[in-house]
Motif scaffolding. Sequence first.
Motif, PDB file in Angstrom:
ATOM      1  N   GLY A  26     -78.047  66.165   6.394  1.00  0.00           N
ATOM      2  CA  GLY A  26     -77.990  64.939   7.196  1.00  0.00           C
ATOM      3  C   GLY A  26     -77.910  65.236   8.686  1.00  0.00           C
ATOM      4  O   GLY A  26     -77.682  66.381   9.083  1.00  0.00           O
ATOM      5  N   PRO A  27     -78.071  64.207   9.519  1.00  0.00           N
ATOM      6  CA  PRO A  27     -78.141  64.414  10.969  1.00  0.00           C
ATOM      7  C   PRO A  27     -76.786  64.425  11.665  1.00  0.00           C
ATOM      8  O   PRO A  27     -76.727  64.577  12.880  1.00  0.00           O
ATOM      9  N   PHE A  28     -75.690  64.258  10.927  1.00  0.00           N
ATOM     10  CA  PHE A  28     -74.400  64.077  11.594  1.00  0.00           C
ATOM     11  C   PHE A  28     -73.491  65.296  11.561  1.00  0.00           C
ATOM     12  O   PHE A  28     -72.316  65.207  11.922  1.00  0.00           O
TER      13      PHE A  28
ATOM     14  N   TYR B 268     -69.782  53.260   2.610  1.00  0.00           N
ATOM     15  CA  TYR B 268     -71.247  53.344   2.603  1.00  0.00           C
ATOM     16  C   TYR B 268     -71.724  52.986   4.002  1.00  0.00           C
ATOM     17  O   TYR B 268     -70.997  52.349   4.780  1.00  0.00           O
ATOM     18  N   TYR B 269     -72.928  53.415   4.340  1.00  0.00           N
ATOM     19  CA  TYR B 269     -73.442  53.082   5.676  1.00  0.00           C
ATOM     20  C   TYR B 269     -74.965  53.082   5.676  1.00  0.00           C
ATOM     21  O   TYR B 269     -75.589  53.711   4.818  1.00  0.00           O
ATOM     22  N   PRO B 270     -75.567  52.367   6.646  1.00  0.00           N
ATOM     23  CA  PRO B 270     -77.034  52.395   6.721  1.00  0.00           C
ATOM     24  C   PRO B 270     -77.502  53.618   7.491  1.00  0.00           C
ATOM     25  O   PRO B 270     -76.876  53.993   8.488  1.00  0.00           O
TER      26      PRO B 270
ATOM     27  N   TYR C 294     -79.115  51.762   2.887  1.00  0.00           N
ATOM     28  CA  TYR C 294     -77.758  52.287   2.707  1.00  0.00           C
ATOM     29  C   TYR C 294     -77.659  53.596   1.918  1.00  0.00           C
ATOM     30  O   TYR C 294     -78.408  53.831   0.974  1.00  0.00           O
ATOM     31  N   ARG C 295     -76.676  54.408   2.341  1.00  0.00           N
ATOM     32  CA  ARG C 295     -76.248  55.572   1.571  1.00  0.00           C
ATOM     33  C   ARG C 295     -74.878  55.231   0.987  1.00  0.00           C
ATOM     34  O   ARG C 295     -74.028  54.656   1.677  1.00  0.00           O
ATOM     35  N   PRO C 296     -74.620  55.606  -0.268  1.00  0.00           N
ATOM     36  CA  PRO C 296     -73.281  55.367  -0.819  1.00  0.00           C
ATOM     37  C   PRO C 296     -72.246  56.242  -0.097  1.00  0.00           C
ATOM     38  O   PRO C 296     -72.600  57.282   0.462  1.00  0.00           O
ATOM     39  N   ALA C 297     -70.988  55.799  -0.110  1.00  0.00           N
ATOM     40  CA  ALA C 297     -69.916  56.548   0.574  1.00  0.00           C
ATOM     41  C   ALA C 297     -69.864  57.981   0.055  1.00  0.00           C
ATOM     42  O   ALA C 297     -69.955  58.220  -1.156  1.00  0.00           O
ATOM     43  N   HIS C 298     -69.691  58.931   0.983  1.00  0.00           N
ATOM     44  CA  HIS C 298     -69.678  60.346   0.595  1.00  0.00           C
ATOM     45  C   HIS C 298     -68.920  61.164   1.625  1.00  0.00           C
ATOM     46  O   HIS C 298     -68.685  60.704   2.750  1.00  0.00           O
ATOM     47  N   ILE C 299     -68.580  62.370   1.228  1.00  0.00           N
ATOM     48  CA  ILE C 299     -67.957  63.339   2.139  1.00  0.00           C
ATOM     49  C   ILE C 299     -68.845  64.577   2.132  1.00  0.00           C
ATOM     50  O   ILE C 299     -69.244  65.056   1.065  1.00  0.00           O
ATOM     51  N   HIS C 300     -69.173  65.057   3.325  1.00  0.00           N
ATOM     52  CA  HIS C 300     -70.026  66.255   3.445  1.00  0.00           C
ATOM     53  C   HIS C 300     -69.175  67.524   3.460  1.00  0.00           C
ATOM     54  O   HIS C 300     -68.091  67.540   4.067  1.00  0.00           O
ATOM     55  N   PHE C 301     -69.720  68.584   2.860  1.00  0.00           N
ATOM     56  CA  PHE C 301     -69.060  69.897   2.861  1.00  0.00           C
ATOM     57  C   PHE C 301     -70.084  70.986   3.153  1.00  0.00           C
ATOM     58  O   PHE C 301     -71.197  70.940   2.622  1.00  0.00           O
TER      59      PHE C 301
END
Length: 285
Positions: free
Chosen positions: A102-104, A190-192, A211-218
């Motif tokens: 992802g871009p973040f 969740y967020y667009p 939208y993407r469902p709520a998640h945590i990146h690792f």
Amino acid sequence: MQNSSESNLTDAVIETFAKTENARLQEIMTALVKHLHAFVREVNLTQDEWFAGIQFLTATGKMCDERRQEFILLSDTLGVSTLKDLINNRKPEGLTEWNILGPFYRAGAPEMALGENIAQNETGEPLLVSGRVLAPNGSPIANALLDVWQSDAEGFYDLQKMDASHMDLRGRFHTNENGEYFFRTIKPSYYPIPDDGPVGKMLRAAGRHPYRPAHIHFQISADGYKALTTELYLNGDPYIDSDAVFGVRSSLVIDLEKRDGVLHAHYDFVMEPVSLEKRENVGAE
Ligand code: BEZ
Ligand code: FE
């Protein structure tokens, strides 16, 4: 004389790549021309449609700068990013699956002690995330580094805020001698995906939501193991079955459990040893 016709044009274009020095580039260009021509034939592409496509790609390019990559977003929403990741990260059963970066992502998240709260200025429903980082045989990996980032309770990353210079909802943790990690945070939302450009227009034209469902990146790294980029998705999210970028895999969906009034999420990551990867590559040669 070329004397181009519907029946000879594809082969003629492919032939112009016959002397490409780089064999891989030749393979890619040959397949690209073959499939592009097949696409144009299949849909009987008209002049207006061809030009609309050119305008769409031009607008996509114009939307790109150092903070926004509209072409990657296009690749994500067409499932190309995930297909590429699936092909390049095939793993034996039992190892934690790879997922979209992802871009973040931001390098240099604060180093934190186990148990610290990555939500420094954000408020929301408290969430405790814990688990272990393991080798395929179940033995714990001590001192593995987990780089964690997520959106806030409204679905925004720190990078999307007015003062983007301040980092929040990010942290780096090391596992203890039992391979355990645990940290506090808030429940992400969740967020667009960014939908104010040509990709958003495409989604709306197709009646798709962004939208993407709520998640945590690792991002997890440990000596002797292949670095792992992945995400954990929160079960029960309204978009868990319709992620705009096709990232969700059932093995990465976690249940949230309320214990003593606090939400808990638990997940054990299983890392791929570098040697396993090397052995597989040798086998493939
Ligand atoms: C993300 O999860 O941060 C993300 C992935 C793909 C596109 C946009 C956002
Ligand atoms: Fe994300």
